[in-house]
Design a protein around this motif. Sequence first.
Motif, PDB file in Angstrom:
ATOM      1  N   LEU A  27       1.260  -1.378   0.143  1.00  0.00           N
ATOM      2  CA  LEU A  27      -0.033  -0.263   0.033  1.00  0.00           C
ATOM      3  C   LEU A  27       0.841   1.195  -0.313  1.00  0.00           C
ATOM      4  N   THR A  28       1.780   1.497   0.311  1.00  0.00           N
ATOM      5  CA  THR A  28       2.923   2.321   0.838  1.00  0.00           C
ATOM      6  C   THR A  28       3.382   2.478  -0.431  1.00  0.00           C
ATOM      7  N   LEU A  29       4.146   1.349  -0.809  1.00  0.00           N
ATOM      8  CA  LEU A  29       4.429   1.333  -2.313  1.00  0.00           C
ATOM      9  C   LEU A  29       3.644   1.773  -3.786  1.00  0.00           C
ATOM     10  N   VAL A  30       2.152   1.517  -3.545  1.00  0.00           N
ATOM     11  CA  VAL A  30       1.051   2.303  -4.688  1.00  0.00           C
ATOM     12  C   VAL A  30       0.870   3.478  -4.277  1.00  0.00           C
ATOM     13  N   ALA A  31       0.690   4.123  -3.129  1.00  0.00           N
ATOM     14  CA  ALA A  31       0.726   5.378  -2.981  1.00  0.00           C
ATOM     15  C   ALA A  31       1.568   6.383  -3.716  1.00  0.00           C
ATOM     16  N   ALA A  32       2.839   5.934  -3.633  1.00  0.00           N
ATOM     17  CA  ALA A  32       3.769   6.201  -4.177  1.00  0.00           C
ATOM     18  C   ALA A  32       4.223   6.317  -5.536  1.00  0.00           C
ATOM     19  N   ALA A  33       3.827   5.226  -6.168  1.00  0.00           N
ATOM     20  CA  ALA A  33       3.527   5.049  -7.737  1.00  0.00           C
ATOM     21  C   ALA A  33       2.877   5.793  -8.149  1.00  0.00           C
ATOM     22  N   GLY A  34       0.990   5.573  -7.145  1.00  0.00           N
ATOM     23  CA  GLY A  34       0.218   6.704  -7.616  1.00  0.00           C
ATOM     24  C   GLY A  34       0.313   8.458  -7.894  1.00  0.00           C
ATOM     25  N   ARG A  35       1.748   8.792  -7.871  1.00  0.00           N
ATOM     26  CA  ARG A  35       1.667  10.041  -7.852  1.00  0.00           C
ATOM     27  C   ARG A  35       2.494  10.549  -9.792  1.00  0.00           C
ATOM     28  N   VAL A  36       2.657   9.246 -10.219  1.00  0.00           N
ATOM     29  CA  VAL A  36       3.276   9.772 -10.967  1.00  0.00           C
ATOM     30  C   VAL A  36       2.704  11.267 -12.279  1.00  0.00           C
ATOM     31  N   ALA A  37       3.280  11.473 -13.193  1.00  0.00           N
ATOM     32  CA  ALA A  37       2.175  12.904 -13.833  1.00  0.00           C
ATOM     33  C   ALA A  37       0.922  11.941 -14.448  1.00  0.00           C
ATOM     34  N   ASP A  38      -0.287  12.423 -14.762  1.00  0.00           N
ATOM     35  CA  ASP A  38      -1.392  12.314 -14.638  1.00  0.00           C
ATOM     36  C   ASP A  38      -2.747  13.609 -15.300  1.00  0.00           C
ATOM     37  N   HIS A  39      -2.930  14.057 -16.355  1.00  0.00           N
ATOM     38  CA  HIS A  39      -3.220  15.003 -16.504  1.00  0.00           C
ATOM     39  C   HIS A  39      -4.207  14.629 -16.374  1.00  0.00           C
ATOM     40  N   SER A  40      -4.985  16.062 -15.906  1.00  0.00           N
ATOM     41  CA  SER A  40      -6.700  15.757 -15.810  1.00  0.00           C
ATOM     42  C   SER A  40      -7.048  15.207 -13.693  1.00  0.00           C
ATOM     43  N   SER A  41      -4.939  14.687 -13.300  1.00  0.00           N
ATOM     44  CA  SER A  41      -5.723  14.180 -12.445  1.00  0.00           C
ATOM     45  C   SER A  41      -7.057  13.207 -12.307  1.00  0.00           C
ATOM     46  N   LEU A  42      -6.741  12.307 -13.744  1.00  0.00           N
ATOM     47  CA  LEU A  42      -8.563  11.053 -13.617  1.00  0.00           C
ATOM     48  C   LEU A  42      -7.756  10.014 -12.981  1.00  0.00           C
ATOM     49  N   LEU A  81       1.567 -11.892  -8.177  1.00  0.00           N
ATOM     50  CA  LEU A  81       1.079 -10.557  -8.653  1.00  0.00           C
ATOM     51  C   LEU A  81       0.161  -9.481  -8.661  1.00  0.00           C
ATOM     52  N   ILE A  82       0.172  -8.810  -9.260  1.00  0.00           N
ATOM     53  CA  ILE A  82       0.127  -7.482  -9.453  1.00  0.00           C
ATOM     54  C   ILE A  82      -0.701  -6.806 -11.086  1.00  0.00           C
ATOM     55  N   ALA A  83      -1.719  -6.776 -11.129  1.00  0.00           N
ATOM     56  CA  ALA A  83      -2.168  -6.486 -12.505  1.00  0.00           C
ATOM     57  C   ALA A  83      -2.806  -5.531 -12.720  1.00  0.00           C
ATOM     58  N   VAL A  84      -2.324  -4.366 -13.439  1.00  0.00           N
ATOM     59  CA  VAL A  84      -1.910  -3.304 -14.564  1.00  0.00           C
ATOM     60  C   VAL A  84      -3.019  -3.430 -14.602  1.00  0.00           C
ATOM     61  N   VAL A  85      -4.400  -2.317 -14.396  1.00  0.00           N
ATOM     62  CA  VAL A  85      -5.378  -2.199 -15.676  1.00  0.00           C
ATOM     63  C   VAL A  85      -5.514  -1.196 -15.549  1.00  0.00           C
ATOM     64  N   GLY A  86      -5.806  -0.377 -17.249  1.00  0.00           N
ATOM     65  CA  GLY A  86      -6.189   0.931 -17.647  1.00  0.00           C
ATOM     66  C   GLY A  86      -7.642   0.731 -17.354  1.00  0.00           C
ATOM     67  N   SER A  87      -7.966   1.864 -16.231  1.00  0.00           N
ATOM     68  CA  SER A  87      -9.073   2.175 -16.308  1.00  0.00           C
ATOM     69  C   SER A  87      -9.958   3.248 -16.523  1.00  0.00           C
ATOM     70  N   PHE A  88      -9.951   3.402 -17.817  1.00  0.00           N
ATOM     71  CA  PHE A  88     -10.143   4.330 -18.819  1.00  0.00           C
ATOM     72  C   PHE A  88     -11.307   6.015 -18.228  1.00  0.00           C
ATOM     73  N   ARG A  89     -11.332   7.596 -18.515  1.00  0.00           N
ATOM     74  CA  ARG A  89     -12.073   8.088 -17.948  1.00  0.00           C
ATOM     75  C   ARG A  89     -12.296   9.072 -19.156  1.00  0.00           C
ATOM     76  N   LYS A  90     -13.760   9.215 -19.104  1.00  0.00           N
ATOM     77  CA  LYS A  90     -14.316  10.363 -20.374  1.00  0.00           C
ATOM     78  C   LYS A  90     -13.854  11.450 -19.879  1.00  0.00           C
ATOM     79  N   SER A  91     -13.270  11.683 -21.933  1.00  0.00           N
ATOM     80  CA  SER A  91     -12.423  13.481 -20.873  1.00  0.00           C
ATOM     81  C   SER A  91     -12.488  14.040 -22.061  1.00  0.00           C
ATOM     82  N   ALA A  92     -12.591  14.868 -22.340  1.00  0.00           N
ATOM     83  CA  ALA A  92     -12.698  15.966 -23.513  1.00  0.00           C
ATOM     84  C   ALA A  92     -11.102  16.389 -23.303  1.00  0.00           C
ATOM     85  N   LYS A  93     -10.443  16.442 -22.787  1.00  0.00           N
ATOM     86  CA  LYS A  93      -8.956  16.717 -22.661  1.00  0.00           C
ATOM     87  C   LYS A  93      -8.180  15.594 -22.789  1.00  0.00           C
TER      88      LYS A  93
END
Length: 180
Positions: A27-42, A81-93
């Motif tokens: 959980l600690t490592l995931v919280a840190a990894a989640g800080r990657v650049a993320d346009h509109s914080s989606l 195993l840690i499955a990496v999932v693209g969980s896509f959001r609707k966004s005009a930007k």
Amino acid sequence: MSALDAALARQSWSKVTDEAPTREELLTLVAAAGRVADHSSLRPWRLIELRGDDRVLLAKAIAKADGSSHPSSKPLRAPLLIAVVGSFRKSAKVPRWEQEAVASGVAHTLSLLLDEAGWGVFWRTGGHTRSKAVAKAHGLKKTEELLGWLYVGGKPEGKRPSRRKPVDADALLSRMPSKK
């Protein structure tokens, strides 16, 4: 160890031991990894933790995708195993490809953090990531895609990771072509 040192030292560990980080450590490592650049914080990603019998269910889903009655042994090659999932959001930007890049960035950053914490990691991808049976086993929604799995375990003593060729940065970093 600096971020530069961690990136330069990163290797894939195709063989790992049966030890794995605890959920709390993860959980600690995931919280840190989640800080990657993320346009509109989606936050167009999520991770699925597979341990124990979860890996057996994945092995059966892979067999189903292959039309085989024999479960795959691949998911049993690491205790976590840690499955990496693209969980896509609707966004005009933010287009879908950019959201997938964010999810991939999270996976890579997490692999660096796990490696720095002393864990052996390798990222497995392939055709099974897009199979219906595997998607169903992971409980993916229609707006999600499996990008791969981080296989995580202990680094075997006396073993070396798989070898990587050095990066020729000069050949890969160019300048913008001048206008003529």
